[in-house]
Write a protein that holds these residues in place. Sequence first.
Motif, PDB file in Angstrom:
ATOM      1  N   PHE A 218      -6.903  -0.292   1.244  1.00  0.00           N
ATOM      2  CA  PHE A 218      -6.507  -0.870  -0.304  1.00  0.00           C
ATOM      3  C   PHE A 218      -4.949  -1.049   0.040  1.00  0.00           C
ATOM      4  O   PHE A 218      -4.117  -0.543   0.829  1.00  0.00           O
ATOM      5  CB  PHE A 218      -6.555   0.309  -1.181  1.00  0.00           C
ATOM      6  N   PRO A 219      -4.486  -1.812  -1.055  1.00  0.00           N
ATOM      7  CA  PRO A 219      -3.106  -2.248  -1.050  1.00  0.00           C
ATOM      8  C   PRO A 219      -2.362  -1.024  -1.397  1.00  0.00           C
ATOM      9  O   PRO A 219      -2.814  -0.260  -2.440  1.00  0.00           O
ATOM     10  CB  PRO A 219      -2.768  -3.524  -2.028  1.00  0.00           C
ATOM     11  N   LEU A 220      -1.294  -0.741  -0.819  1.00  0.00           N
ATOM     12  CA  LEU A 220      -0.189   0.069  -1.184  1.00  0.00           C
ATOM     13  C   LEU A 220       0.220  -0.044  -2.572  1.00  0.00           C
ATOM     14  O   LEU A 220       0.566  -1.315  -2.854  1.00  0.00           O
ATOM     15  CB  LEU A 220       1.041   0.409  -0.266  1.00  0.00           C
ATOM     16  N   THR A 221       0.601   0.871  -3.467  1.00  0.00           N
ATOM     17  CA  THR A 221       1.269   0.771  -4.634  1.00  0.00           C
ATOM     18  C   THR A 221       2.692   0.370  -4.450  1.00  0.00           C
ATOM     19  O   THR A 221       3.255   0.659  -3.266  1.00  0.00           O
ATOM     20  CB  THR A 221       1.409   2.021  -5.534  1.00  0.00           C
TER      21      THR A 221
ATOM     22  N   GLY B  77      -2.231  12.910  -6.994  1.00  0.00           N
ATOM     23  CA  GLY B  77      -2.913  11.806  -6.762  1.00  0.00           C
ATOM     24  C   GLY B  77      -2.369  10.545  -6.681  1.00  0.00           C
ATOM     25  O   GLY B  77      -2.783   9.428  -6.725  1.00  0.00           O
ATOM     26  N   SER B  78      -0.873  10.759  -6.558  1.00  0.00           N
ATOM     27  CA  SER B  78      -0.296   9.441  -6.488  1.00  0.00           C
ATOM     28  C   SER B  78      -0.102   8.755  -5.199  1.00  0.00           C
ATOM     29  O   SER B  78       0.556   7.700  -4.809  1.00  0.00           O
ATOM     30  CB  SER B  78       1.327   9.908  -6.799  1.00  0.00           C
TER      31      SER B  78
ATOM     32  N   LYS C 172       0.575  10.688  -1.736  1.00  0.00           N
ATOM     33  CA  LYS C 172       1.607  10.843  -0.861  1.00  0.00           C
ATOM     34  C   LYS C 172       1.129  10.949   0.645  1.00  0.00           C
ATOM     35  O   LYS C 172       1.710  10.940   1.578  1.00  0.00           O
ATOM     36  CB  LYS C 172       2.026  12.198  -1.328  1.00  0.00           C
ATOM     37  N   THR C 173      -0.112  11.338   0.851  1.00  0.00           N
ATOM     38  CA  THR C 173      -0.833  11.716   2.119  1.00  0.00           C
ATOM     39  C   THR C 173      -0.612  10.403   3.047  1.00  0.00           C
ATOM     40  O   THR C 173      -0.016  10.512   4.194  1.00  0.00           O
ATOM     41  CB  THR C 173      -2.017  12.163   2.274  1.00  0.00           C
ATOM     42  N   ILE C 174      -1.046   9.293   2.205  1.00  0.00           N
ATOM     43  CA  ILE C 174      -0.819   7.933   3.176  1.00  0.00           C
ATOM     44  C   ILE C 174       0.567   7.819   3.536  1.00  0.00           C
ATOM     45  O   ILE C 174       0.637   7.221   4.594  1.00  0.00           O
ATOM     46  CB  ILE C 174      -1.438   6.842   2.411  1.00  0.00           C
TER      47      ILE C 174
ATOM     48  N   PRO D  77      -4.104   1.983  -8.767  1.00  0.00           N
ATOM     49  CA  PRO D  77      -4.436   1.350 -10.014  1.00  0.00           C
ATOM     50  C   PRO D  77      -5.980   1.862 -10.126  1.00  0.00           C
ATOM     51  O   PRO D  77      -6.827   2.300  -9.401  1.00  0.00           O
ATOM     52  CB  PRO D  77      -4.678  -0.075  -9.531  1.00  0.00           C
TER      53      PRO D  77
ATOM     54  N   ARG E  67      -9.729  11.865  -9.857  1.00  0.00           N
ATOM     55  CA  ARG E  67      -9.601  11.251  -8.521  1.00  0.00           C
ATOM     56  C   ARG E  67     -10.517  10.261  -8.225  1.00  0.00           C
ATOM     57  O   ARG E  67     -10.323   9.362  -7.619  1.00  0.00           O
ATOM     58  CB  ARG E  67      -9.421  12.178  -7.700  1.00  0.00           C
TER      59      ARG E  67
HETATM   60  P1  ADP Z   1      -1.317  13.348  -3.268  1.00  0.00           P
HETATM   61  O1  ADP Z   1      -0.443  12.552  -3.886  1.00  0.00           O
HETATM   62  O2  ADP Z   1      -1.786  14.103  -4.575  1.00  0.00           O
HETATM   63  O3  ADP Z   1      -1.473  13.883  -2.048  1.00  0.00           O
HETATM   64  P2  ADP Z   1      -3.587  11.824  -2.135  1.00  0.00           P
HETATM   65  O4  ADP Z   1      -2.720  11.427  -0.862  1.00  0.00           O
HETATM   66  O5  ADP Z   1      -4.556  13.063  -1.952  1.00  0.00           O
HETATM   67  O6  ADP Z   1      -2.501  12.171  -3.410  1.00  0.00           O
HETATM   68  O7  ADP Z   1      -4.123  10.560  -2.849  1.00  0.00           O
HETATM   69  C1  ADP Z   1      -5.162  10.700  -3.607  1.00  0.00           C
HETATM   70  C2  ADP Z   1      -6.323   9.631  -3.378  1.00  0.00           C
HETATM   71  O8  ADP Z   1      -5.638   8.386  -3.445  1.00  0.00           O
HETATM   72  C3  ADP Z   1      -6.802   9.620  -1.968  1.00  0.00           C
HETATM   73  O9  ADP Z   1      -8.361   9.607  -2.213  1.00  0.00           O
HETATM   74  C4  ADP Z   1      -6.207   8.327  -1.308  1.00  0.00           C
HETATM   75  O10 ADP Z   1      -7.079   7.743  -0.333  1.00  0.00           O
HETATM   76  C5  ADP Z   1      -6.059   7.394  -2.531  1.00  0.00           C
HETATM   77  N1  ADP Z   1      -4.879   6.545  -2.513  1.00  0.00           N
HETATM   78  C6  ADP Z   1      -3.656   6.576  -2.166  1.00  0.00           C
HETATM   79  N2  ADP Z   1      -3.127   5.371  -2.151  1.00  0.00           N
HETATM   80  C7  ADP Z   1      -3.724   4.556  -2.682  1.00  0.00           C
HETATM   81  C8  ADP Z   1      -3.556   3.277  -3.118  1.00  0.00           C
HETATM   82  N3  ADP Z   1      -2.596   2.613  -3.052  1.00  0.00           N
HETATM   83  N4  ADP Z   1      -4.852   2.550  -3.850  1.00  0.00           N
HETATM   84  C9  ADP Z   1      -5.945   3.225  -3.748  1.00  0.00           C
HETATM   85  N5  ADP Z   1      -5.910   4.598  -3.628  1.00  0.00           N
HETATM   86  C10 ADP Z   1      -5.158   5.334  -3.004  1.00  0.00           C
END
Ligand code: ADP
Length: 699
Positions: free
Chosen positions: A268-271, A300-301, A303-305, A451, A584
């Motif tokens: 997915f595109p990064l925010t 859910g914002s 952060k992991t990625i 989104p 989520r």
């Molecule tokens: P947190 O910030 O709470 O650690 P996560 O990293 O667990 O949040 O992300 C929550 C969910 O959102 C995950 O399933 C992740 O794959 C998804 N996600 C993260 N970034 C995006 C994005 N830019 N677009 C869509 N989904 C995303």
Amino acid sequence: MSNDLRRMDIQYLSGVGPKRAELLRKELDINTFHDLLYYFPFRHIDRSTIHHINEINGEMPYIQLRGRFINFTTAGEGARRRLMALFTDGTGTIEVVWFNRVRYIQDSYRPGVEYLLFGKPSPFQNHFSIIHPEIDVYKSETVPQGLQGVYSLTEKLHNRQITQRTMQKLVGNLLNTPVVQHVPETLPQQLLAQRNLMPLPLALLNMHRPTSIRDLQRAQFRLKYEELFFLQLNILKYIKGREERRVGFVFSRVGDYFNNFYNHVLAFPLTGAQKRVIREMRRDMGSGRQMNRLLQGDVGSGKTIVAFMTALIALDNGYQACIMAPTEILATQHLESISQMAAPIGVKVALLTGSTRKKERDHIHKQLQSGELQILIGTHALIEDTVQFRNLGLAVIDEQHRFGVAQRAKLWRKNTTPPHVLVMTATPIPRTLAMTVYGDLDVSVIDELPPGRKPVTTLMRYEKDREQMYRFIGQQLRLGRQAYIVYPLIEESEKLDLRALEEGYELVQETFPSYRVAMVHGRMKPAEKDHQMELFVSHQAHILVATTVIEVGVNVPNASVMVIENAERFGLSQLHQLRGRVGRGADQSYCILMTKYELSHDTRHRLEVMTQTNDGFRVAEEDMHLRGPGDMDGTQQSGVAFNLQVANLAQDGQIVQLTRDDAEAYLRNDPELTTPEGQRLDRQLRQIFDKQQSWSEIS
Ligand code: ADP
Ligand code: MG
């Protein structure tokens, strides 16, 4: 002339002497003139007013009455012996009670004599009584004028005749000494003028014995300003020093790992916020300084990625990375989501926790040292000394409030040069405050959710609504969704809580006979916990009954209901974290706060905040207003020593900002504090902060 109030022993103050000095030292930690001068009243009362007994109501703080004792009687035996008297002023009578010094009181006060009584009326059965009031023989000139300070005193001080009156007299003596009247100004003249601040001697006087409420407020403002100004000056100086000192690995390139992932794997595109934050970190890590950054982002914002992609930059530059989580469950989830992203680009990841078996652990140690293992994910087990990296370049700490400063420091010693550090938290706090609280960290914020997220609908429900609540869960389950039911678990009453949880579990099983219910709590063996969790994650179980072990990080997008039992027992940020477990996926989700019907005003307000907003920053701000920042997750362990006496970071946000601006401006003109005035400020800084075992030591 020695005018250093910090060096003047309190026993030499008129009216003190060695015995009282000893008491003040032991009970209030007042050792010097300075200590007493800065021992401010926690409240002021207007003692020029005399109230009538027939006006007394339950809301009144300390009041003053003028009248006579009618009779004295004693009751009880031994330690429970007490003395009671009726006191009248012609408009009514009130009971006065003493629990000690009975003989002395009985001998000192006589029926018929007119007294001035000062104390706090408290309702008892169907009348009011005053316990241990201050008493003076009434003469018109004994009625004090203006506002008087009320000091926080201990029982022991009272028993040894250091009463409010004594304190007021001692402080009066102190305020009359020439050294106090000429106490040198600490702030630059130019700021006094620019911000219209009360000069220090006048402010100190007005803190204790203000001539009016307005003067009291001006005095408080002046002292808050001073406190925060020096705090900001110290932080800014420290940051500057760190920038000059702290060498870090230079990650100059973005290479194949990063680009392959970004171009071919990322689904997915990064925010915009995620992109910005990654840019900020790339800049840090390329600068030659060690990165030390706090990443705030609501649950859910995403952060992991961001953490993963930051790790890829480390890998691209030939370094390893590690990611630390506070619980085993969380670490395992990180492993799962990160493995999925890492596998397609050929990055090797492993998990190390307390329950990793020896054979596996040895294997991991070997691979870490050879450099074959590139990203290590784990719990506290990661920071053990036996864990040695070949070349650790980045450490990511998730939900940092569970980690102490000492543990962070341990991580830093895992390489010759300390690795870059990224700390992630879902407990956002306002930026200025973050810079103050986590003085040693730079702050990035993900202020945008991916989104398509629907805000979670939050409702408050009572016991009488329980059946309706279960019916609602039933509807969601029939739609294929899953539900959490969370119980509080507080240590003091752990057994009771566990029983409540187990009873709840049984009730839920009975209510939903055709669905599978899993249960997790902290007392379970890790293997059993993981098994139960896994049932829910894999959708074999439909309902998860749990304690707050699920609070952080668990990711089950199919779950659409979060029921929180005894919600009144949770703090705001904890409620927000729990709520973040749902919402989520693409479906509308619900958070139901189950509470008792009768709630205190504050508690109701706290829960209402939850029903009104999904914004983590607003929740955090409210939390701070309600609890004060000292209690917020993370601040105790943040390593910043702030012994603020007058200012309150939660309530004085505007002054925080003002002083930060002023401190920045000041340092622009005198960056090294070398002008005569600057040197004075520098000495002042050292006086304030050296004692406090500065947080600049933590690295
Ligand atoms: P947190 O910030 O709470 O650690 P996560 O990293 O667990 O949040 O992300 C929550 C969910 O959102 C995950 O399933 C992740 O794959 C998804 N996600 C993260 N970034 C995006 C994005 N830019 N677009 C869509 N989904 C995303
Ligand atoms: Mg997370």
